[in-house]
Structures are given as C-alpha cells and as structure tokens.
Write a protein that holds these residues in place. Structure first.
Motif, mmCIF file in Angstrom:
data_model
loop_
_atom_site.group_PDB
_atom_site.id
_atom_site.type_symbol
_atom_site.label_atom_id
_atom_site.label_comp_id
_atom_site.label_asym_id
_atom_site.label_seq_id
_atom_site.Cartn_x
_atom_site.Cartn_y
_atom_site.Cartn_z
ATOM 1 N N ASP A 143 157.633 11.270 -36.836
ATOM 2 C CA ASP A 143 159.082 11.167 -36.782
ATOM 3 C C ASP A 143 159.719 12.473 -36.301
ATOM 4 O O ASP A 143 160.778 12.462 -35.670
ATOM 5 C CB ASP A 143 159.639 10.759 -38.154
ATOM 6 C CG ASP A 143 159.272 9.317 -38.488
ATOM 7 O OD1 ASP A 143 158.794 8.606 -37.575
ATOM 8 O OD2 ASP A 143 159.438 8.907 -39.644
ATOM 9 N N ILE A 144 159.074 13.592 -36.591
ATOM 10 C CA ILE A 144 159.594 14.867 -36.076
ATOM 11 C C ILE A 144 159.441 14.893 -34.546
ATOM 12 O O ILE A 144 160.350 15.299 -33.822
ATOM 13 C CB ILE A 144 158.888 16.064 -36.751
ATOM 14 C CG1 ILE A 144 159.353 16.155 -38.214
ATOM 15 C CG2 ILE A 144 159.175 17.371 -36.011
ATOM 16 C CD1 ILE A 144 158.682 17.213 -39.055
ATOM 17 N N LEU A 145 158.302 14.407 -34.069
ATOM 18 C CA LEU A 145 158.109 14.319 -32.612
ATOM 19 C C LEU A 145 159.192 13.429 -31.982
ATOM 20 O O LEU A 145 159.722 13.727 -30.919
ATOM 21 C CB LEU A 145 156.733 13.726 -32.305
ATOM 22 C CG LEU A 145 155.559 14.699 -32.351
ATOM 23 C CD1 LEU A 145 154.248 13.932 -32.457
ATOM 24 C CD2 LEU A 145 155.522 15.588 -31.113
ATOM 25 N N LYS A 146 159.500 12.351 -32.688
ATOM 26 C CA LYS A 146 160.515 11.413 -32.209
ATOM 27 C C LYS A 146 161.868 12.124 -32.058
ATOM 28 O O LYS A 146 162.554 11.977 -31.058
ATOM 29 C CB LYS A 146 160.631 10.287 -33.247
ATOM 30 C CG LYS A 146 160.731 8.911 -32.659
ATOM 31 C CD LYS A 146 161.087 7.916 -33.731
ATOM 32 C CE LYS A 146 159.924 7.269 -34.395
ATOM 33 N NZ LYS A 146 160.300 6.303 -35.422
ATOM 34 N N GLU A 147 162.235 12.912 -33.090
ATOM 35 C CA GLU A 147 163.510 13.649 -33.030
ATOM 36 C C GLU A 147 163.486 14.671 -31.910
ATOM 37 O O GLU A 147 164.496 14.918 -31.252
ATOM 38 C CB GLU A 147 163.803 14.354 -34.359
ATOM 39 C CG GLU A 147 164.213 13.440 -35.500
ATOM 40 C CD GLU A 147 165.442 12.587 -35.213
ATOM 41 O OE1 GLU A 147 166.314 12.971 -34.408
ATOM 42 O OE2 GLU A 147 165.511 11.478 -35.781
ATOM 43 N N MET A 148 162.321 15.295 -31.701
ATOM 44 C CA MET A 148 162.221 16.304 -30.635
ATOM 45 C C MET A 148 162.485 15.649 -29.289
ATOM 46 O O MET A 148 163.194 16.184 -28.455
ATOM 47 C CB MET A 148 160.832 16.948 -30.651
ATOM 48 C CG MET A 148 160.630 17.904 -31.813
ATOM 49 S SD MET A 148 158.966 18.588 -31.832
ATOM 50 C CE MET A 148 159.009 19.661 -30.398
ATOM 51 N N LYS A 149 161.892 14.461 -29.105
ATOM 52 C CA LYS A 149 162.093 13.768 -27.829
ATOM 53 C C LYS A 149 163.568 13.377 -27.681
ATOM 54 O O LYS A 149 164.163 13.568 -26.633
ATOM 55 C CB LYS A 149 161.200 12.521 -27.786
ATOM 56 C CG LYS A 149 161.241 11.818 -26.447
ATOM 57 C CD LYS A 149 160.442 10.527 -26.473
ATOM 58 C CE LYS A 149 160.643 9.754 -25.172
ATOM 59 N NZ LYS A 149 160.146 8.398 -25.242
ATOM 60 N N ASP A 184 167.022 9.662 -42.586
ATOM 61 C CA ASP A 184 166.129 10.452 -41.732
ATOM 62 C C ASP A 184 166.894 11.389 -40.808
ATOM 63 O O ASP A 184 166.284 12.246 -40.165
ATOM 64 C CB ASP A 184 165.270 9.519 -40.863
ATOM 65 C CG ASP A 184 164.091 8.958 -41.629
ATOM 66 O OD1 ASP A 184 164.016 9.223 -42.843
ATOM 67 O OD2 ASP A 184 163.260 8.260 -41.035
ATOM 68 N N SER A 185 168.193 11.183 -40.710
ATOM 69 C CA SER A 185 168.961 11.987 -39.750
ATOM 70 C C SER A 185 168.875 13.474 -40.076
ATOM 71 O O SER A 185 169.148 13.890 -41.200
ATOM 72 C CB SER A 185 170.423 11.544 -39.776
ATOM 73 O OG SER A 185 171.184 12.493 -39.090
ATOM 74 N N PRO A 186 168.533 14.291 -39.069
ATOM 75 C CA PRO A 186 168.437 15.730 -39.331
ATOM 76 C C PRO A 186 169.782 16.347 -39.715
ATOM 77 O O PRO A 186 169.822 17.444 -40.270
ATOM 78 C CB PRO A 186 167.950 16.306 -38.000
ATOM 79 C CG PRO A 186 167.835 15.197 -37.049
ATOM 80 C CD PRO A 186 168.206 13.923 -37.706
ATOM 81 N N TYR A 187 170.853 15.625 -39.402
ATOM 82 C CA TYR A 187 172.178 16.185 -39.727
ATOM 83 C C TYR A 187 172.566 15.935 -41.180
ATOM 84 O O TYR A 187 173.548 16.460 -41.666
ATOM 85 C CB TYR A 187 173.229 15.581 -38.788
ATOM 86 C CG TYR A 187 172.872 15.838 -37.351
ATOM 87 C CD1 TYR A 187 172.912 17.132 -36.830
ATOM 88 C CD2 TYR A 187 172.433 14.807 -36.527
ATOM 89 C CE1 TYR A 187 172.534 17.381 -35.522
ATOM 90 C CE2 TYR A 187 172.049 15.051 -35.227
ATOM 91 C CZ TYR A 187 172.090 16.345 -34.730
ATOM 92 O OH TYR A 187 171.707 16.590 -33.438
ATOM 93 N N LEU A 188 171.810 15.097 -41.836
ATOM 94 C CA LEU A 188 172.109 14.814 -43.243
ATOM 95 C C LEU A 188 170.969 15.443 -44.052
ATOM 96 O O LEU A 188 169.997 14.788 -44.386
ATOM 97 C CB LEU A 188 172.206 13.305 -43.473
ATOM 98 C CG LEU A 188 173.178 12.565 -42.533
ATOM 99 C CD1 LEU A 188 173.073 11.057 -42.724
ATOM 100 C CD2 LEU A 188 174.607 13.013 -42.737
#
Lengths: 1142, 146
Positions: B75-81, A605-609
C-alpha cells in the motif's frame, strides 16, 4: 489391432467356448465398429462380463464387476458407454418410460405410486444407483430426514462397494431438509480437502462432478468419471453420458473430436426413444433433417407470452402442466406470465404438490423480493433434492442466471438437449431451431429479447447494445423487476465487453439507487478487475467508481484506492471538500458517497489522516454535511456520531487503564494511617527535649537494647528548613571526623524521636505496600499479576495456535495444522510435532511464570524472584529523617512526603523491571521460538513447513510488540483527568481491554449483550474503580462461561427502588454451585463488619470486588446478590444511592 | 545517502540499521515503525533507498486498536505511485507467504514488478540464520551509491 472379420470370428469363438480372453484388449485394441460387430455374435453370458454387469439385481452386485481403464483415452470410454447403451437399448427405453411416469407422479406428490414405479424398474430392468437415490428422495419426502437416514443405514449394510457407500452417504446428506445446498457443497469441499493427499486429481474430479449438481465445467477427468460409472448399472451410464456429452460438445475443444461423437449418435437416436439424441444431431450434425420434437405446447405458450396475452398464456400453461407436470420448459413461461398479474399460483394449481412447490419457488425468485437470497437458496435446495429428475434443470439454470452474469453454455446445452422442446432463453438454439420466425418481428418483446441474447452469444455487443438502447419502447415490461433486471444485466455485459466502464458503473449505481439493493447477477468481477487495472487514469474522475465499489461491497483497501484516485483526478484535497469542489447534481449520489463510501474504514489509509483522531474528525465533518444535505438522515447520522465519540472515549479510557498500571490508592492508605497512628504522630512531634520521653512507643531490637537505650540519652539533629545535598554531605563527612559544626538550620532533638520516626515510616510504608484494600500489593495483584500479564503474554502464542492449553483437544490443534501443511508427510503431526508443541507450551508457561514472579513485592530475604524491594538502607532512612522529613510537623504533609520517597523507590524498581522484561524475558521467548523452529525443521525437513515457519516469524514480532506494550503497564499511574463518562463507555472499555488479553473473546466466543437503562454519567474519579469492577466480573465470566452451548452473557444496568443503581451480570456456566455455597458467598459479601474471611473466595474475585467498594463512603450502602439457577450464574450489586453519578 | 527503513519488528530494524551503519559512512538512516508513519515520511521527503516491510501496523502507537495491514508495504508503494514518488524501494521480509498462505512472496514480487516497475526493485529475504540478506543488502546499497 484386430480389424478383420476372421480375427473377430476367432475371438467370438474363443469367448463362446468359455476360453480366457482379455476384455481390456477388446476395449482398447478393437475399434468401435469391430466391437459393435463382436457383441452381436457373442453369448449373453459373455456380454455381462464384457460390460461389467450392466444389469445388477442386488445392491451387493453394484460396483463389483471388473472394469478396465487407461488414463487419457476419453473417446474410448465414450465408445464403451455407447456400446453398452446400444446393447441394452430395450432396457433403456423401458426405463425412460417408467422414469417419465415416476417424475409425473413425484410432481403430483403421489409417493406410493412413485415407490411402485421404482420397484417396477428394479424388477423389470435392474437395480441402479439412480434408483437408490430416487428411493432416498421418497424416504426424505415421506418420513423426513429420519426416514432418509434409516434407508441409508439399510443400504450401507447391504452394499459391498466402499465407493457406493460413500456415494449413498453424500446423497443422503444432500437430501436432508436442514442442510442448505451451500452447506452441502462445503461438506464436499471439506471431504476433498480431508483426502487431498489420498485422492488423485481424477478421483477428486469424480467426487466433485458426481456429488455436486452445480458443476458444468469442461475440465473434469471425464474419461475416469465414465470409467468409474461403468461399474454401476447401464441406467447410470446412460444418465451420466448425456450430461457429459452436453458439456463436451459445448466446450469447443478440438481434442474432444465433436465429429467423432456426433458420428456415433445416429445409431443411438434410432434405437433410443429420447429427444436428446435427435436434438443433438439437429444442433451439431450437418446432415440432420430431424426437426420435429413435438414442441407444439411450448410454441403456443411462448407465443401467448410474446403477444402479451397473459391470461391465455396462464390458462394454457397451467392446463398443460396439470396434464404433463414434467414439461419443465413451461415452468418459466408460467411464472413469468404470472408475474404480470395479481394472481397467485393457487389460482391455477393446488397447493401441496412438488410441482406447486417448484413453481412457487421459481415465482418468488423472479419477483426478486426482499429475501431474494433465501429464495435462491430455496430453489437451489430443490434442485439438489431432485437432481435425479430432469425437471431440476430450470431450477439450476435460474440459480445460475441469478448468481452470475451468464449461464454456462454447457448447462444451456444440457438443459436444451434434455428438454422436450426449445428452451425459452436460449438464443443460439432459437436460431438453429425452426418454426419460430414470428419471434423475429422486432415489435415483439420476446422476439427482441431473444435477438439480444443471440447477439450476445455471438459476441456481437454493438448490435446487442443497439437493440437494448431501443428496447425502452417496451416500458410496460420494465414495471416487472424480472425483465428490468434482465435488461440491466445484458446492458452491463455489453458495456463491459465494449470497455465502456464508466457507463457500466453508472448503470449498476443507478439500479442500486432505484431499488436500494443489488443482485448478484449485476456483480461483475471482470468490471472490477478492469477498473482496477486502470489505476490512476481518468475513469476515476467519476464518482460512479467509488460508489460502485461500495455497492459491490469490495474491501476497504480497494474502495480507499477509488476514493484517493477520485480525489487526485479532481484535484480535491480531502473528502470533506467533495461537496464544495465537485460539481454534482445528483444529491442522492453525493449523500451515498458521504454516508456509505467515506466511512472510517474506507478513508483511514489516507496519508493525510495521520491518526485515528484525525480520521474520526474527518468522518464527523462529512456526517455533519450529510445532515445538512438530507435532514431526514439526522437521526441515523447522530447515532453514528455518538458511536464515534463513544469509541474515542473508550479508546482514551482504555489507554488510561492500559498504561501505567502501578497504582496505590493513596487517599485510602492515608485514611487508614490517620486513623491508626494519628496519635502516635502527635506524640512523635512532641519529642523535642528530654522532658518528654514516651518509652512506651519505643521498640527495641533484640540484642541492641543497651546500645539503643544509651542512644536515647543523646541528641540527634534535623535540618529545618532542609539544606542542600552538597552541604549535607560536607557536614556528614566532618561529623564522621568528629568535627561538629553548628549549622543555623539544625534542630537538636532527643534520639528517641528518630526511633519513633523509624516506626512511623515503617508503618506508613507497610500500609502503602501491603494494605489489603488500597496498597500496592492489592493493585499489583488485581491489575497485573492475576491473569492479566500471563494471559496477555500467552495470548501471543495462543493466537498463532502454538500452545496446547489445558482442556483443549489436541486433535483440534492437529487438524488446524493439517490444513496448513502441503506436500509433506503429515503423519508426524500426531507424534513428533505435537510433542514439540507440548514442550514449547511448557517452556512458554515457565518463562511467563518467571516474568510474573518478578512483578511482586519482596516480603522476605529468601525471596529471590520478587523485584519490588522497597526497603531503605539505614543511611537513606537517616538522611530522610535529618534533611527531608524530620522537620515536618503536619501529619498529612509528612505522609505525602513518605509516599513521594516510596514512589521514587518504586520507580527505580520499575526501571529495572522494564529493562529485565525487554532483555531477559524477551530473549527467553525468542530462543524458545528458535528452538521450536529448529525442532520442526528437524521433523519435516528444513524449511519444508513454510506456513509454520512464517507463523513463527509473526510470533517473534508479536512477542516483541507485546512486551513493548506491557512495559507501559510498569509506570506509575498518575491521576488523569477523565470527565464524567457514561457507564456504557466503561463497559465497552472493559470489554475492549479483556479482548486484548483474551484473544478477542467478546468477538469470537462470548456473545455479551448490554441492556443499559441508566442515563446518568459516572463521575471521572470513579472510572478506574468501575473499570476494575467490570474487568474482574467479566474476567470471571470468561473463565466460567460454558464452552459448549453458545456462550453468552448479559449485563443490565438499571435504576432501582432506592433511587440508586443496580448492576446485574449473568452468564451461562458449566459449573453448578450449591445453594449453601451461594448463601455463604452472599453472607460474606454483605458483611460490613470486616468479618469476612479471604479464604472463602477462592479464585472467584468476589473479595476483590468487595474491596473496591468498601473503601469509599460513596459506596457504603450496597447489597450483593449472587444466584445460580439452571446453569445461569447471576452477579448482582445494588447501590442504594448514586453519589458516584452525575 | 538517505535510507528510510519502515519496519515494525524492533530486532529486525536494529539488525538492518547496524548492518548499514557498520558498512557505510555518510548514510543517513530514518526509521518508521508503521504504515502511516512510513507513508508520510515517503511523501514528505526524498530517499535514495526505502527498505520496506510488507506487514505493518496502521499507526505508530504501540497501543493500537486498528487491525494490522497485511499488505502495508504494497500500500505504501501504491501511495508512492499515486503521488508520483520516485525513490527506489526494496522489500525486506521474513515471510515466504502472505495473507494466510494465499499469495507467495515470489508471486507478490512478480505483481509488484509489473505494477510498480519504476520504483520497486525486488525483495530481500531476511533470515536471521543466514547471512545472505546482509550480503544482498550491502550489494544493493553499494550499487546505489555508484
């Protein structure tokens, strides 16, 4: 309300004279004391009606008397039960004595004596549900499940009450040896779900509470449960009331009016010889002076254990148990003491009795051996079987304490109150009881243990933790895993309550690292919730948290959050940096983090991968570090790295066969053409002037003979080298105006050469399109039309259970949707709804067939569906001769150029086809879905069937994406460079591909095992061919593998005696094949003279397989062997060489 | 104004995009079709509004082997936070329930409001049969443009 003596006397007189009176009024309008007095003066015969036949004599009498119930009057129901018990106290006392003997004999395994005692209860007292249950237990023990079922049958024949029939049925199920307790629970859940719309909450509560021995919650509708059981015997009332009171008075619920209940108990405690009532008073009554429960044996045993006099303890408890086997308060002391020694239970008790079985099961659980979960299930099953006996309680308690952090207070209470004495692990009762002062001395392990429990039960976690911290003095006890786990469980509890979450996580992690496993009692959902709530805070700085979540086996999404938060809190950019950037001394923990926490699923799930390839690279980097840190893991790590690379290969290969499915084996076609018309081409290029005219090669169109013949005497020019298109067009226009310019590139040849050209072009085109082994038609059929495309598209609807496939039971579909429907009328499911699905299925079939019919070569003018119209206009053909092909004298180059022209035509078709799929086909599917939506809205009311509507939304997205994916197929397959590849990767590719087409068939339905003993790789150029082979053969397996009996398939790849390769695929099949048919197949498959007849293969796909291997010389020497024996079909191909392998 | 649409349903994406372009000028629309594409866009660029679908595929590729993310939007909201991103987020969904009916959009909305109060700005129920979603979306954008 009738309160005074006079009114009571009048009512009594009325009853005595046999006049009509209202039981309901008596129950609800009279107070407790008044009814108590009334029942003293009314005749016995009236009592029977008043108390709903409390002593039934026959099964037919059970649950037949009238009962009265007003919802929400729990105390009235309790009163009513008390009164019933008081009135029949002699019967109850007699029952208690006989039951005690029954339990004793049962534990010794004397089933005949048990039977006599049960009969005695029936004769002396009454027939009861308890007694029927007990007889079924004996039947199961004596004659196994068969015996239990036979007895059930006999009871069900006799019973009139439908409720009793259901209760007996589930009791029988609960006893069946082969049904584990959790499975039995799921039957109850299923029963409740099935009747969710018919059952009220009260009835559902009754079923849950009555049928499951594991329920001790206080929120059941106890008023209804007591009322319902009132229609059974007084014995059943007595047993159920004790359980319910234990739960109620531990619930601390003001509405239950504890005092009200306690006030009733002295009466009963005086009349009934049962410690339960005395102990209840002792615990809850302010004025009780009852202290002696005859618990001397327990005190001695506990003191022995506390003083570490293990041998004495064992000798004493075993002796006591042999004397009184249902002293179940001694069970745990005995097995705990035994766990400190090397002795076995057999040293104290004889094998074979129920007592032995119970003690050995308890012993196995507290030893926490590798099969701990199974051992817990074993004691759980025993508790379910013997839930009619009080001795099942220590089993239930241990199950609870092993599965959850705490045993519910209601169960502790019940256990304590039913017991002849104090229970070992109950600190509150320990505090209240007298005579245990010696345990308060801190030096004593057991005393301190009880004190810790006491503080925890009093919510004093600071003191409890303090005691736990100094508890380490008792090192010798921690050698015993049972105590060690208890210690950690209590400490974990304190840490959580004191919100010391990092320490809680550290404790669990350390326990795991020490024992390499974790018990459910050390799992705390509260800890997880609390940590998640702190999302992003400094607690995540610790590596303990992601490790804890992994040990707890939480979802990848939660573990990923913990990793991401850990990285951010420590300012580390990626998991590969952790080793170098995070200061950690504990190598074991770091290795665990790298190996078990940073898995592909947890980091993807990591945006960097950003892509799966980058994720895999990251994982391999982490694994490589792990090998350096812990070389002993190299083997395991290498296996994972191999697995990742294999998956990457499969993914790449899958993409290769998935995309661009439009293919012609041009080399194969070329070989055929060269052989067939090589000479013809020679003659064609030799037609340069009229000196050579080979009339034999001309074919005349009927009716045009004269015109064509006259043309034979004319010249036609081609350009060598070709000229620009613009120049060509100018020359053509001038020629049409009869202005002939002499162009330096123009070469004049007789017209007959053009006629020969047309012939050759047509032959090449036909071969290219229709060659049975190498042509477009073959590959369209094999890779797209047959099965592949229709399955792929229909799979979208199948996945969402929207279509009714042939052979699928409609009931299954209805059942599926029944579970998804709430609060609306389900009756339409069987009628209008299923009809709507049938109509939709046929719509989808039609649309899909239409789409598939487009993907076909047009073979006649009448064929309006097929879109592959590869015919060239006269004008195009003429142009191709004059300016593109006419000058080519090398046959290979000529063929290549014709292929190129044909590919351009095919590309034009593919463009149209893709557009038509995106627009027309998709629109048809979408409007069908919309129609179904409207139809279902009409059936159930607009928007009422929420789940179904959401499914249709998903289906719409999925069909768009499926069509989008299928468009990739409609591209010309370019030869992609695949290097050599292991045959295992080819099989995996094929399975992955077929999974996409067939609803994950190899994950959900067919167990496909591969046994590969061939170490060489397959050359890249044969990858597609082998994929086609496995796709076809496994496609057959999917079609024909038996549905009912565990579908399985085995693929084995081995070397053979010829030095070649053998592929053997077998599967179980429902179909039977005659020996003759198999013989014919074998003969035809192995016929190398081209004499095979396509009609023999039916839809078997064997002909396709044969064709795959006939073209290439590399495969010339092979042997097919088909076989069918005992429902196993085997397809074997033996390659006598392996030029295709490296 | 810059709007990011993260949506895997092509028809829905196209409907949202045309609604925006036909009602507003000078709106720059960026489109993503997966969780990974979306989350990267969110972390790399600033947006005035993010229109987010809830269920999303993990990667952009049409050809995917990874399982779809039921709660990709969340999960996108989670990354934003986690990465302290401040854009305004609106969920735009066709579903009433998620995860096989285990949670309703209403409950999920309450959860998201509670966890991401500064970025999550509620949801729009996208229903092709009705025009309500269009009005709601237009009003939302107008409000943001003020």
């Amino acid at each position: 309300m009738i309160q005074n003596r006079k009114e009571r006397r009048i009512l009594a007189l009325k009853i005595r004279k046999g006049k009509k009176y209202s039981i309901s009024k008596i129950k609800y309008n009279l107070d407790y004391i008044s009814i108590k007095r009334l029942i003293e003066i009314i005749p016995k015969s009236a009592l029977n009606a008043l108390f709903s036949n409390p002593l039934p004599r026959k099964i037919t009498d059970i649950d037949q008397a009238t009962t009265y119930f007003i919802n929400g009057m729990l105390l009235k129901e309790i009163d009513w039960c008390f009164l019933r018990i008081l009135k029949y106290n002699e019967e109850i006392n007699h029952f208690l004595k006989l039951r005690d003997s029954f339990e004793t004999q049962l534990l010794f395994g004397n089933y005949d004596k048990c039977e006599s005692l049960l009969n005695e209860i029936e004769i002396d007292i009454c027939i009861s549900y308890w007694g029927l249950q007990a007889k079924m237990v004996l039947a199961e023990l004596n004659a196994g499940t068969e015996g239990n079922r036979m007895l059930l049958k006999s009871y069900q024949k006799q019973a009139i009450s439908p409720n009793l029939k259901i209760m007996l049925y589930y009791n029988s199920l609960k006893l069946e040896t082969d049904i584990p307790s959790n499975k039995y629970d799921s039957y109850i859940d299923f029963h409740l779900k099935k009747h969710s719309s018919d059952y009220s909450k009260m009835l559902a509560d009754y079923v849950t509470f009555k049928f499951s021995p594991f329920r001790f919650e206080s929120n059941f509708s106890f008023d209804f449960i007591l009322h319902q059981d009132f229609s059974l015997s007084v014995i059943d009332t007595y047993i159920e009331l004790k359980k319910i009171l234990s739960i109620l008075i531990s619930a601390n619920d003001e509405t239950i009016a504890e005092e009200y209940i306690i006030d009733r108990i002295p009466d009963i405690a005086l009349l009934i010889d049962d410690n339960f009532w005395k102990k209840t008073l002792d615990l809850y009554s302010k004025n009780s002076d009852i202290t002696d429960f005859g618990d001397i044996e327990f005190k001695i045993a506990l003191k022995n254990l506390a003083d570490n006099e293990i041998n004495e303890c064992l000798e004493f408890t075993s002796k006591e148990l042999l004397n009184k086997p249902n002293s179940y308060n001694l069970y745990q002391i005995f097995v705990e003491a035994l766990s400190f020694t090397d002795r076995k239970i057999e040293d104290y008790l004889e094998d074979g009795s129920i007592l032995y079985l119970i003690l050995s099961s308890l012993y196995q659980v507290i030893r926490k051996e590798q099969n701990h979960s199974e051992n817990i299930e074993d004691i759980s099953k025993l508790a379910y079987i013997f839930d009619i006996c009080d001795f099942h309680l220590p089993l239930i308690s241990l199950c609870y304490s092993e599965k959850f952090p705490n045993v519910p207070e209601s169960l502790r209470n019940y256990n304590y109150l039913l017991n002849r004495s104090y229970s070992l692990h109950d600190a509150i009762h320990f505090e209240k009881g007298k005579g245990f002062d010696y345990l308060n001395e801190k030096k004593l392990f057991i005393g301190q243990k009880l004190q810790i429990d006491y503080f925890i039960q009093k919510n004093d976690y600071k003191n409890s933790l303090h005691l736990l911290n100094v508890f380490n003095d008792y090192n010798e006890y921690f050698k015993n895993i049972y105590y060690e786990t208890w210690y950690n469980r209590k400490k974990l509890h304190c840490f959580i309550e004191l919100e010391r979450f990092t320490e809680a996580a550290e404790l669990v992690d350390n326990y795991y690292f020490k024992h390499q496993r974790i018990f459910t009692s050390l799992y705390s959902q509260r800890l997880v919730d609390k940590i998640i709530e702190l999302d992003g805070e400094s607690i995540f700085k610790s590596l303990y948290i992601p490790i804890l979540f992994t040990i707890y086996n939480l979802s990848s999404s939660i573990v990923y959050d913990a990793i991401a938060n850990f990285l951010i809190q420590n300012n580390i950019s990626s998991v590969r940096e952790v080793r170098s950037s995070y200061n950690i001394d504990n190598i074991e923990m770091l290795c665990f983090f790298l190996q078990k926490v940073c898995t592909i699923n947890n980091i993807q799930d990591s945006p960097y991968l950003r892509t799966i390839e980058i994720v895999e690279k990251e994982r391999i980097n982490v694994l490589t570090q792990l090998k350096e840190l812990k070389p002993e893991l190299s083997r395991e790590v290498n296996v994972e790295i191999f697995d990742i690379t294999q998956k990457a290969t499969v993914r790449y290969c899958l993409q290769n066969i998935y995309d661009s499915r439009i293919y012609v084996d041009t080399n194969g076609v070329k070989k055929v053409i060269s052989k067939d018309i090589g000479d013809y081409f020679e003659r064609y290029i030799n037609i340069t002037d009229f000196s050579f005219q080979d009339y034999s090669i001309f074919t005349f169109n009927k009716g045009q003979e004269d015109e064509t013949y006259s043309k034979l005497l004319t010249y036609i020019g081609y350009f060598k080298p070709p000229i620009s298109l613009k120049e060509y067009e100018i020359l053509t226009i001038l020629s049409e105006q009869n202005v002939e310019l002499i162009h330096p590139n123009k070469v004049e040849v007789p017209y007959s050469r053009y006629i020969a050209f047309q012939d050759i072009f047509e032959i090449i085109k036909n071969q290219f399109l229709f060659d049975e082994d190498y042509g477009l038609k073959f590959f369209l059929s094999m890779r797209i039309r047959h099965g592949t495309l229709p399955n792929f598209l229909k799979n979208v609807f199948d996945k969402h259970t929207l279509v009714i496939n042939e052979g699928i039971n409609k009931v299954k579909i209805i059942d599926y949707w029944k579970e998804k429907i709430f609060d609306i009328d389900k009756s339409f499911l069987n009628t209008s709804f299923i009809k709507a699905l049938e109509l939709f299925t046929s719509e989808i079939e039609n649309i899909t067939s239409e789409g598939v019919s487009w993907v076909k070569i047009k073979e006649s003018e009448h064929d309006r569906q097929s879109m592959f119209d590869i015919s060239l206009t006269e004008h195009d053909l003429f142009y191709n001769f004059r300016n593109r092909l006419g000058h080519i004298e090398d046959f290979d180059t000529f063929i290549e150029e014709v292929f190129e022209i044909l590919w351009i035509k095919i590309n034009e078709v593919l463009f149209k086809l893709r557009t038509r799929f995106t627009n027309e086909l998709l629109t048809k599917y979408i409007s069908s879905i919309d129609m179904l939506h409207n139809e279902v809205d009409t059936i159930f009311g607009e928007g009422n069937f929420v789940f179904f509507n959401d499914v249709l939304v998903s289906t719409k997205t999925d069909i768009q994406n499926a069509i989008q994916k299928s468009l990739n197929w409609f591209n010309i397959s370019k030869t992609k460079s695949i290097g050599e590849i292991p045959i295992s990767a080819i099989i995996q590719t094929s399975k992955a591909y077929l999974n996409i087409l067939n609803a994950n068939v190899f994950e959900n339905r067919i167990n496909c095992v591969e046994k590969i003993f061939f170490k060489q790789n397959i050359k890249g150029e044969y990858f597609i061919l082998f994929c086609d082979f496995f796709n076809t053969i496994l496609g057959n397996v999917i079609k024909h593998t038996e549905e009912t009996n565990k579908p399985k398939c085995e693929i084995s790849i081995t070397g053979n005696e010829y030095g070649g390769l053998t592929i053997n695929v077998n599967n179980n099949t429902a179909q039977k094949y005659s020996k003759n048919l198999i013989e014919v197949w074998n003969k035809l498959l192995n016929d190398n003279n081209g004499n095979y007849d396509a009609s023999f293969e039916g839809k078997s796909g064997f002909l396709k397989i044969k064709k795959l291997f006939t073209g290439d010389k590399v495969f010339q020497d092979y042997l097919f062997q088909l076989n069918s024996e005992e429902n196993i079909f085997t397809f074997k191909v033996v390659f006598k060489q392996k030029y295709f392998a490296v | 104004m810059k709007i990011l649409i993260i949506e895997d349903d092509p028809i829905k994406m196209s409907n949202i995009e045309s609604l925006i372009s036909s009602n507003f000028v000078n709106v720059d629309v960026v489109k993503c079709i997966s969780y990974m594409g979306g989350v990267n866009e969110v972390l790399l660029n600033e947006f005035d509004l993010i229109l987010l679908d809830m269920s999303l595929p993990l990667y952009d590729d049409v050809f995917q082997t990874a399982k779809p993310k039921n709660f990709g939007g969340r999960d996108i909201l989670k990354e934003m936070k986690r990465h302290k991103k401040k854009s305004c987020v609106k969920i735009i969904t066709q579903y009433n329930e998620f995860d096989d009916g285990s949670i309703s959009m209403k409950d999920l909305d309450a959860q998201l409001k509670n966890i991401y109060p500064s970025i999550y700005n509620g949801y729009i129920h996208y229903e092709t049969k009705l025009n309500l979603w269009q009005t709601e979306l237009i009003d939302n954008i107008k409000e943001l443009k003020k």
